[in-house]
Design a protein around this motif. Structure first.
Motif, PDB file in Angstrom:
ATOM      1  N   ASN A   1     -11.501   6.060  -8.014  1.00  0.00           N
ATOM      2  CA  ASN A   1     -12.420   7.033  -8.607  1.00  0.00           C
ATOM      3  C   ASN A   1     -11.908   8.431  -8.265  1.00  0.00           C
ATOM      4  OD1 ASN A   1     -13.217   7.477  -5.884  1.00  0.00           O
ATOM      5  ND2 ASN A   1     -14.809   5.902  -6.066  1.00  0.00           N
ATOM      6  N   MET A   2     -12.775   9.434  -8.284  1.00  0.00           N
ATOM      7  CA  MET A   2     -12.328  10.806  -8.003  1.00  0.00           C
ATOM      8  C   MET A   2     -11.797  10.965  -6.580  1.00  0.00           C
ATOM      9  SD  MET A   2     -15.084  13.301  -9.872  1.00  0.00           S
ATOM     10  CE  MET A   2     -14.274  14.738  -9.187  1.00  0.00           C
ATOM     11  N   VAL A   3     -12.305  10.169  -5.659  1.00  0.00           N
ATOM     12  CA  VAL A   3     -11.906  10.283  -4.248  1.00  0.00           C
ATOM     13  C   VAL A   3     -10.918   9.200  -3.844  1.00  0.00           C
ATOM     14  CG1 VAL A   3     -12.741  10.227  -1.873  1.00  0.00           C
ATOM     15  CG2 VAL A   3     -14.062  11.429  -3.619  1.00  0.00           C
ATOM     16  N   THR A   4     -11.157   7.970  -4.270  1.00  0.00           N
ATOM     17  CA  THR A   4     -10.269   6.857  -3.944  1.00  0.00           C
ATOM     18  C   THR A   4      -9.195   6.758  -5.021  1.00  0.00           C
ATOM     19  OG1 THR A   4     -12.088   5.675  -2.886  1.00  0.00           O
ATOM     20  CG2 THR A   4     -10.137   4.395  -3.439  1.00  0.00           C
ATOM     21  N   ILE A   5      -7.941   6.994  -4.643  1.00  0.00           N
ATOM     22  CA  ILE A   5      -6.849   7.043  -5.614  1.00  0.00           C
ATOM     23  C   ILE A   5      -5.839   5.939  -5.315  1.00  0.00           C
ATOM     24  CG2 ILE A   5      -7.126   9.506  -6.064  1.00  0.00           C
ATOM     25  CD1 ILE A   5      -4.936  10.117  -4.135  1.00  0.00           C
ATOM     26  N   THR A   6      -4.944   5.709  -6.246  1.00  0.00           N
ATOM     27  CA  THR A   6      -3.927   4.682  -6.036  1.00  0.00           C
ATOM     28  C   THR A   6      -2.891   5.177  -5.033  1.00  0.00           C
ATOM     29  OG1 THR A   6      -2.424   5.450  -7.777  1.00  0.00           O
ATOM     30  CG2 THR A   6      -4.205   3.920  -8.424  1.00  0.00           C
ATOM     31  N   ALA A   7      -2.242   4.226  -4.379  1.00  0.00           N
ATOM     32  CA  ALA A   7      -1.211   4.580  -3.414  1.00  0.00           C
ATOM     33  C   ALA A   7      -0.068   5.327  -4.094  1.00  0.00           C
ATOM     34  CB  ALA A   7      -0.683   3.310  -2.737  1.00  0.00           C
ATOM     35  N   GLU A   8       0.275   4.927  -5.307  1.00  0.00           N
ATOM     36  CA  GLU A   8       1.382   5.560  -6.030  1.00  0.00           C
ATOM     37  C   GLU A   8       1.072   7.024  -6.337  1.00  0.00           C
ATOM     38  OE1 GLU A   8       1.647   1.325  -6.124  1.00  0.00           O
ATOM     39  OE2 GLU A   8       0.000   2.625  -6.829  1.00  0.00           O
ATOM     40  N   ASP A   9      -0.131   7.289  -6.829  1.00  0.00           N
ATOM     41  CA  ASP A   9      -0.518   8.677  -7.129  1.00  0.00           C
ATOM     42  C   ASP A   9      -0.572   9.511  -5.853  1.00  0.00           C
ATOM     43  OD1 ASP A   9      -0.674   8.184  -9.819  1.00  0.00           O
ATOM     44  OD2 ASP A   9      -2.851   7.907  -9.854  1.00  0.00           O
ATOM     45  N   PHE A  10      -1.104   8.921  -4.793  1.00  0.00           N
ATOM     46  CA  PHE A  10      -1.199   9.641  -3.531  1.00  0.00           C
ATOM     47  C   PHE A  10       0.180  10.033  -3.015  1.00  0.00           C
ATOM     48  CE2 PHE A  10      -0.942   9.533   1.096  1.00  0.00           C
ATOM     49  CZ  PHE A  10      -1.781  10.583   1.400  1.00  0.00           C
ATOM     50  N   VAL A  11       1.116   9.110  -3.040  1.00  0.00           N
ATOM     51  CA  VAL A  11       2.454   9.387  -2.504  1.00  0.00           C
ATOM     52  C   VAL A  11       3.167  10.455  -3.331  1.00  0.00           C
ATOM     53  CG1 VAL A  11       4.762   8.383  -2.227  1.00  0.00           C
ATOM     54  CG2 VAL A  11       2.752   7.196  -1.327  1.00  0.00           C
TER      55      VAL A  11
ATOM     56  N   GLY B   1       0.784  -1.234   0.000  1.00  0.00           N
ATOM     57  CA  GLY B   1       0.000   0.000   0.000  1.00  0.00           C
ATOM     58  C   GLY B   1       0.812   1.278   0.000  1.00  0.00           C
ATOM     59  N   ILE B   2       0.406   2.209   0.851  1.00  0.00           N
ATOM     60  CA  ILE B   2       1.027   3.530   0.914  1.00  0.00           C
ATOM     61  C   ILE B   2       2.496   3.423   1.318  1.00  0.00           C
ATOM     62  CG2 ILE B   2       1.020   5.731   2.162  1.00  0.00           C
ATOM     63  CD1 ILE B   2      -2.021   5.555   2.262  1.00  0.00           C
ATOM     64  N   GLY B   3       2.811   2.550   2.278  1.00  0.00           N
ATOM     65  CA  GLY B   3       4.194   2.397   2.707  1.00  0.00           C
ATOM     66  C   GLY B   3       5.087   1.911   1.583  1.00  0.00           C
ATOM     67  N   LYS B   4       4.634   0.925   0.843  1.00  0.00           N
ATOM     68  CA  LYS B   4       5.381   0.420  -0.312  1.00  0.00           C
ATOM     69  C   LYS B   4       5.603   1.533  -1.331  1.00  0.00           C
ATOM     70  CE  LYS B   4       4.705  -2.752  -4.212  1.00  0.00           C
ATOM     71  NZ  LYS B   4       3.789  -3.759  -4.798  1.00  0.00           N
ATOM     72  N   ALA B   5       4.571   2.329  -1.589  1.00  0.00           N
ATOM     73  CA  ALA B   5       4.685   3.423  -2.560  1.00  0.00           C
ATOM     74  C   ALA B   5       5.689   4.472  -2.090  1.00  0.00           C
ATOM     75  CB  ALA B   5       3.311   4.056  -2.786  1.00  0.00           C
ATOM     76  N   TYR B   6       5.688   4.795  -0.787  1.00  0.00           N
ATOM     77  CA  TYR B   6       6.690   5.733  -0.265  1.00  0.00           C
ATOM     78  C   TYR B   6       8.095   5.161  -0.424  1.00  0.00           C
ATOM     79  CZ  TYR B   6       3.895   9.413   1.961  1.00  0.00           C
ATOM     80  OH  TYR B   6       3.082  10.509   2.196  1.00  0.00           O
ATOM     81  N   ALA B   7       8.260   3.868  -0.138  1.00  0.00           N
ATOM     82  CA  ALA B   7       9.585   3.254  -0.251  1.00  0.00           C
ATOM     83  C   ALA B   7      10.097   3.328  -1.688  1.00  0.00           C
ATOM     84  CB  ALA B   7       9.522   1.803   0.228  1.00  0.00           C
ATOM     85  N   PHE B   8       9.245   2.992  -2.650  1.00  0.00           N
ATOM     86  CA  PHE B   8       9.631   3.060  -4.057  1.00  0.00           C
ATOM     87  C   PHE B   8       9.973   4.490  -4.470  1.00  0.00           C
ATOM     88  CE2 PHE B   8       8.186  -1.251  -5.038  1.00  0.00           C
ATOM     89  CZ  PHE B   8       9.000  -1.578  -6.105  1.00  0.00           C
ATOM     90  N   GLU B   9       9.127   5.439  -4.090  1.00  0.00           N
ATOM     91  CA  GLU B   9       9.315   6.821  -4.529  1.00  0.00           C
ATOM     92  C   GLU B   9      10.577   7.435  -3.920  1.00  0.00           C
ATOM     93  OE1 GLU B   9       8.720  10.159  -6.753  1.00  0.00           O
ATOM     94  OE2 GLU B   9       7.687   8.225  -6.903  1.00  0.00           O
TER      95      GLU B   9
END
Length: 315
Positions: free
Chosen positions: A244-254, A58-66
């Protein structure tokens, strides 16, 4: 000009000024690269290593990658070694950066000595306190929470104690070097009275108040401490709901949240979540916390999780 006319003009000017400020603040959220530009070397200038709790998904994985893509070596912590090793290899192969894994179950109380020993010799520039759990995937009233006694201990250990402990471990090195970034992941539920999320949202309120107090204490030391409070992100915690407009991917969010790293001690991480927060905060508390709203929210979450589950089983 008589008194009444003067009063109306003054009131009108105040309203125009108020909404002008609101518009200015909103423009900062829309154009973070313009208002809060970051040099390419910003994160690597903080230190060699980034530490991400809950970094295997999830979000943690996306932060690690970024952060690895930004040139940092990364330490990822989670409870499942197989997943950690897999993600570590992916990050290393993709970015060429070093990746360390630390197996830790943050619902337990005895993991921090080993974590501290493993991090002792690293120049940690960024800490992402991401790990967090819900008492149950389907929201429920406090007394209806399954295994309530265990849920209380697990949520407090994972969502509250872990953040404070990880700050205690990493802050001294940042203070000594006079630089560093700590990102504490809260939740959009902390900005409203989130009925049927009482235990979870309250733990995230602690994240926000602790982070803001810590930023006041260490801002002059050159350390950025920021709360990021997402609403819907498609992760395991949300049952991998459809975006959707409110629920976004972890990658985009990070990616968007890191653009706001200099935007203040709290952000919502994305424009759509900031707008949603403003809308929810304008709705009277009596409506948001009503029994009817609780029932509708519970049914909504059930349907979305069931739909996500059905997609997974047929893919």
């Amino acid at each position: 000009m008589d008194f009444m006319e003067l009063l109306l003009v003054s009131l009108g000017s105040a309203i125009v000024f108020y909404y002008g400020v609101k518009l200015l603040l909103f423009s900062k959220i829309l154009y973070p690269k313009l208002w809060f530009p970051l040099p390419k070397s910003f994160f690597t200038s903080m230190g060699e290593w980034a530490v991400v709790t809950g970094g295997s998904d999830g979000i943690g994985k996306a932060y690690a990658f970024e952060l690895a893509a930004q040139g940092m070596n990364v330490v990822i912590l989670s409870r499942t070694k197989e997943k950690l090793d897999k993600i570590a290899k992916e990050i290393g192969d993709t970015t060429g950066q070093k990746v360390k894994v630390i197996v830790a179950d943050f619902t337990e109380e005895t993991v921090f000595d080993e974590i501290e020993n493993n991090l002792m010799d690293l120049k940690i520039g960024v800490l992402v306190n991401n790990v967090g759990i819900l008492p149950t995937l389907i929201p429920s009233k406090f007394l209806e929470t399954p295994d309530l006694e265990k849920a209380i201990v697990r949520v407090i250990n994972c969502n509250v104690k872990t953040m404070a402990k990880m700050c205690r471990i990493t802050l001294p090195g940042m203070e000594n070097r006079g630089k560093g970034v700590i990102i504490n992941i809260s939740s959009g539920t902390a900005c409203v009275n989130a009925s049927i999320y009482s235990l979870y949202s309250s733990s995230k309120v602690f994240v926000e108040t602790f982070s803001q107090a810590l930023q006041a204490e260490y801002k002059d030391k050159g350390i950025i401490i920021q709360t990021v409070a997402p609403f819907g992100v498609s992760t395991n915690l949300s049952g991998y709901q459809r975006t959707n407009m409110v629920t976004i991917t972890a990658e985009d969010f990070v990616k968007t949240s890191l653009q706001h790293i200099r935007a203040g001690d709290k952000t919502y991480g994305s424009v759509c979540h900031a707008v949603l927060a403003w809308i929810l905060q304008s709705i009277p508390h009596q409506i948001l916390s009503s029994e009817a709203m609780q029932i509708r929210l519970k049914e909504y979450v059930k349907k979305r999780i069931a739909a996500a589950s059905a997609r997974t089983s047929t893919s």
